[in-house]
Design a protein around this motif. Structure first.
Motif, PDB file in Angstrom:
ATOM      1  N   LEU A  39      12.171  -3.232   4.765  1.00 41.09           N
ATOM      2  CA  LEU A  39      10.911  -3.086   4.832  1.00 41.09           C
ATOM      3  C   LEU A  39      10.345  -4.502   5.507  1.00 41.09           C
ATOM      4  CD1 LEU A  39      10.312   0.122   4.190  1.00 41.09           C
ATOM      5  CD2 LEU A  39      10.166  -0.367   6.587  1.00 41.09           C
ATOM      6  N   GLY A  40      10.911  -4.600   3.644  1.00 32.81           N
ATOM      7  CA  GLY A  40       9.714  -6.150   3.722  1.00 32.81           C
ATOM      8  C   GLY A  40       9.189  -6.706   2.923  1.00 32.81           C
ATOM      9  N   ALA A  41       8.076  -7.884   2.846  1.00 36.15           N
ATOM     10  CA  ALA A  41       6.755  -7.829   2.495  1.00 36.15           C
ATOM     11  C   ALA A  41       5.861  -6.349   2.361  1.00 36.15           C
ATOM     12  CB  ALA A  41       6.320  -8.945   1.986  1.00 36.15           C
ATOM     13  N   PRO A  42       4.971  -5.455   2.227  1.00 33.67           N
ATOM     14  CA  PRO A  42       4.286  -4.960   2.581  1.00 33.67           C
ATOM     15  C   PRO A  42       2.983  -5.494   3.000  1.00 33.67           C
ATOM     16  CG  PRO A  42       3.811  -4.339   0.297  1.00 33.67           C
ATOM     17  CD  PRO A  42       4.581  -5.727   0.123  1.00 33.67           C
ATOM     18  N   VAL A  43       2.573  -5.032   3.702  1.00 33.84           N
ATOM     19  CA  VAL A  43       1.384  -5.960   5.135  1.00 33.84           C
ATOM     20  C   VAL A  43      -0.358  -5.511   4.423  1.00 33.84           C
ATOM     21  CG1 VAL A  43       3.036  -5.655   7.418  1.00 33.84           C
ATOM     22  CG2 VAL A  43       1.768  -3.127   7.082  1.00 33.84           C
ATOM     23  N   ALA A  44      -0.634  -4.127   3.954  1.00 31.55           N
ATOM     24  CA  ALA A  44      -1.312  -3.938   3.893  1.00 31.55           C
ATOM     25  C   ALA A  44      -1.033  -2.681   2.280  1.00 31.55           C
ATOM     26  CB  ALA A  44      -1.875  -2.907   4.707  1.00 31.55           C
ATOM     27  N   ALA A  45      -2.575  -2.533   2.268  1.00 30.46           N
ATOM     28  CA  ALA A  45      -1.864  -1.779   0.224  1.00 30.46           C
ATOM     29  C   ALA A  45      -3.537  -1.538  -0.095  1.00 30.46           C
ATOM     30  CB  ALA A  45      -1.348  -2.175  -0.960  1.00 30.46           C
ATOM     31  N   MET A  46      -3.577   0.263  -0.404  1.00 36.79           N
ATOM     32  CA  MET A  46      -5.148   0.293  -1.196  1.00 36.79           C
ATOM     33  C   MET A  46      -4.801   1.889  -2.500  1.00 36.79           C
ATOM     34  SD  MET A  46      -7.883   2.180   1.096  1.00 36.79           S
ATOM     35  CE  MET A  46      -8.278   0.692   1.435  1.00 36.79           C
ATOM     36  N   TYR A  47      -5.622   1.478  -3.188  1.00 39.32           N
ATOM     37  CA  TYR A  47      -5.208   2.409  -3.983  1.00 39.32           C
ATOM     38  C   TYR A  47      -6.834   3.075  -4.602  1.00 39.32           C
ATOM     39  CZ  TYR A  47      -7.447  -0.462  -8.015  1.00 39.32           C
ATOM     40  OH  TYR A  47      -8.405  -1.126  -9.175  1.00 39.32           O
ATOM     41  N   PHE A  48      -7.343   4.526  -5.416  1.00 41.40           N
ATOM     42  CA  PHE A  48      -7.695   5.199  -5.614  1.00 41.40           C
ATOM     43  C   PHE A  48      -7.708   5.459  -6.976  1.00 41.40           C
ATOM     44  CE2 PHE A  48      -7.507   9.172  -4.808  1.00 41.40           C
ATOM     45  CZ  PHE A  48      -5.798   9.629  -3.979  1.00 41.40           C
ATOM     46  N   ASN A  49      -8.872   6.119  -7.503  1.00 40.89           N
ATOM     47  CA  ASN A  49      -8.568   6.785  -9.168  1.00 40.89           C
ATOM     48  C   ASN A  49      -9.006   8.140  -9.102  1.00 40.89           C
ATOM     49  OD1 ASN A  49      -7.651   4.473 -10.717  1.00 40.89           O
ATOM     50  ND2 ASN A  49      -9.769   3.558  -9.966  1.00 40.89           N
ATOM     51  N   CYS A  50      -8.268   8.259  -9.827  1.00 42.45           N
ATOM     52  CA  CYS A  50      -8.287  10.235  -9.797  1.00 42.45           C
ATOM     53  C   CYS A  50      -8.158  10.540 -11.313  1.00 42.45           C
ATOM     54  CB  CYS A  50      -7.531  10.922  -8.593  1.00 42.45           C
ATOM     55  SG  CYS A  50      -8.241  12.310  -8.982  1.00 42.45           S
ATOM     56  N   GLN A  51      -8.684  11.376 -11.986  1.00 42.74           N
ATOM     57  CA  GLN A  51      -8.599  12.348 -13.066  1.00 42.74           C
ATOM     58  C   GLN A  51      -8.418  13.435 -13.090  1.00 42.74           C
ATOM     59  OE1 GLN A  51     -11.256  11.539 -16.297  1.00 42.74           O
ATOM     60  NE2 GLN A  51     -13.024  10.197 -14.670  1.00 42.74           N
TER      61      GLN A  51
END
Lengths: 225, 174
Positions: free
Chosen positions: B151-163
């Motif tokens: 798939l190669g390198a990612p084209v986008a990424a995102m994250y959120f925190n959750c507890q």
């Protein structure tokens, strides 16, 4: 703190629980807290406990027997040399009351007991040897806490960075909006000059807050009609 | 000092290698867009989000979306890093993930200990390919996954925190 320590070592008896001395290297700690020990360790029993004040008691009686052993040694083998060494080394050793003790460290025949005397000032080492769980656990806890704090800071920074970028974008968009509005006004402003001066004869329909563009349109329509 | 939340939050490093963003990924839980690095409650992320992808190519490109939790079971002890929550392939551009192939169904985040990061990684597929679900969700590796399926390198990424929704999860013993 120092007086308390002297007091305990002189008494040579385990002090009551609430008078435990502060861990030698950590003056800032709470006076009453048992260092390098959690509640579970304490409840595990008296044999589980670190021996630091009782060690002081143990050391005191151990001095006299060592003395005799040393005197025997020196009497047997190193008569002249031992005396000379005692003279030179008693100046250098500041930890011990007995100059002979420093000599004993050089002889491999003598058991390493006197080494414990040197560690009077370094509680941590002796405690770690006798009770490895306590100090390790404390250190592990400290490391974990530090990592947790680092993660917390990273989280704070990440959200802060995002907020800054959002604010930058907001200001950028606001500028662009203002610029575009200005362009719009100027563009329609030229038309107004041409039409308004020539054709303004009657009242203008005014809504509550007319857009300039709309007012201009009405003007023009009025003219045409 | 990079100000990208992905770098500051250590997503790049723990899960991904540095990459150049070449697509925009928007995630909407209950019609509210997720901001990178923000915190969401488990009750808000029970159901899968709506996904909007905008890439450079207007051709029919297909994307693969991976959602992982790198802080499983707890951030101080991530022995099960990464826990796979969702895997969808063959997502057409500008369409929702429901148009794709849900290889691993969405699992609601339910962190028990600590504050977890939940990372979405978007890959661009060169062809329509068959991607097999891993045998289990835990100890997933995004890098290996991308290498395995080219798939190669990612084209986008995102994250959120959750507890956890409530409370702290109780005392942890060393």
């Amino acid at each position: 703190m120092e007086e308390l320590w002297k007091d305990i070592s002189l008494n040579a008896s385990p002090p009551p629980l609430d008078r435990h001395p502060v861990y030698h290297g950590r003056q800032a700690d709470c006076f009453l807290r048992l260092p390098s020990m959690v509640l579970q360790d304490f409840l595990a029993g008296p044999l589980n406990r670190p021996l630091y004040p009782p060690q002081a008691a143990a050391k005191e009686p151990s001095l006299p027997p060592l003395e005799t052993a040393l005197s025997l040694n020196s009497a047997k083998e190193f008569l002249g040399e031992a005396d000379q060494q005692a003279n030179t080394q008693s100046n250098s050793s500041s930890n011990n009351t007995n100059g002979n003790v420093s000599i004993s460290c050089d002889f491999s025949a003598v058991p390493p007991r006197p080494a414990a005397l040197f560690s009077l000032c370094s509680r941590k080492r002796s405690t770690t040897e006798t009770h490895p769980g306590g100090a390790d656990r404390h250190q592990k806890r400290m490391i974990k806490n530090r990592e947790s704090a680092a993660r917390s800071r990273a989280r704070k920074q990440a959200s802060h960075a995002y907020t800054i970028e959002l604010e930058m974008e907001v200001s950028h968009l606001q500028e662009e909006n203002a610029k575009l509005k200005k362009q719009n006004e100027e563009a329609s402003g030229n038309e107004e000059c041409v039409d308004g001066v020539l054709s303004f004869t009657g009242p203008i329909e005014c809504a509550s807050v007319p857009e300039r563009g709309q007012a201009i349109c009405r003007l023009r329509r009025y003219e045409k009609s | 000092m990079s100000r990208d939340p992905l770098v500051v939050g250590n997503v790049i490093g723990d899960i991904l290698d540095p990459f150049v963003k070449s697509a925009t990924l928007r995630l909407l839980y209950n019609n509210k867009e997720v901001m990178n690095g923000s915190e969401l409650k488990p009750s808000a992320v029970v159901n899968e989000p709506r996904v909007e992808i905008r890439g450079r190519d207007t051709r029919a490109t297909l994307y693969t979306l991976v959602m992982v939790d790198p802080d499983a079971p707890s951030p101080s002890n991530p022995t099960k890093r990464e826990h796979l929550h969702w895997l969808v392939t063959d997502i057409p551009e500008t369409a929702n993930a429901s148009y794709g192939n849900e290889i691993v169904p969405y699992e609601s985040p339910r962190p028990t200990a600590g504050i977890h990061r939940f990372v979405f990684v978007l890959f661009r597929q060169s062809v329509r390919q068959t991607i097999y679900a891993p045998g289990w969700r835990q100890n997933f590796n995004s890098r290996d996954f991308a290498a395995l399926y080219n798939l190669g390198a990612p084209v986008a990424a995102m994250y959120f925190n959750c507890q956890r929704e409530n409370g702290c999860g109780g005392r942890r013993y060393l």
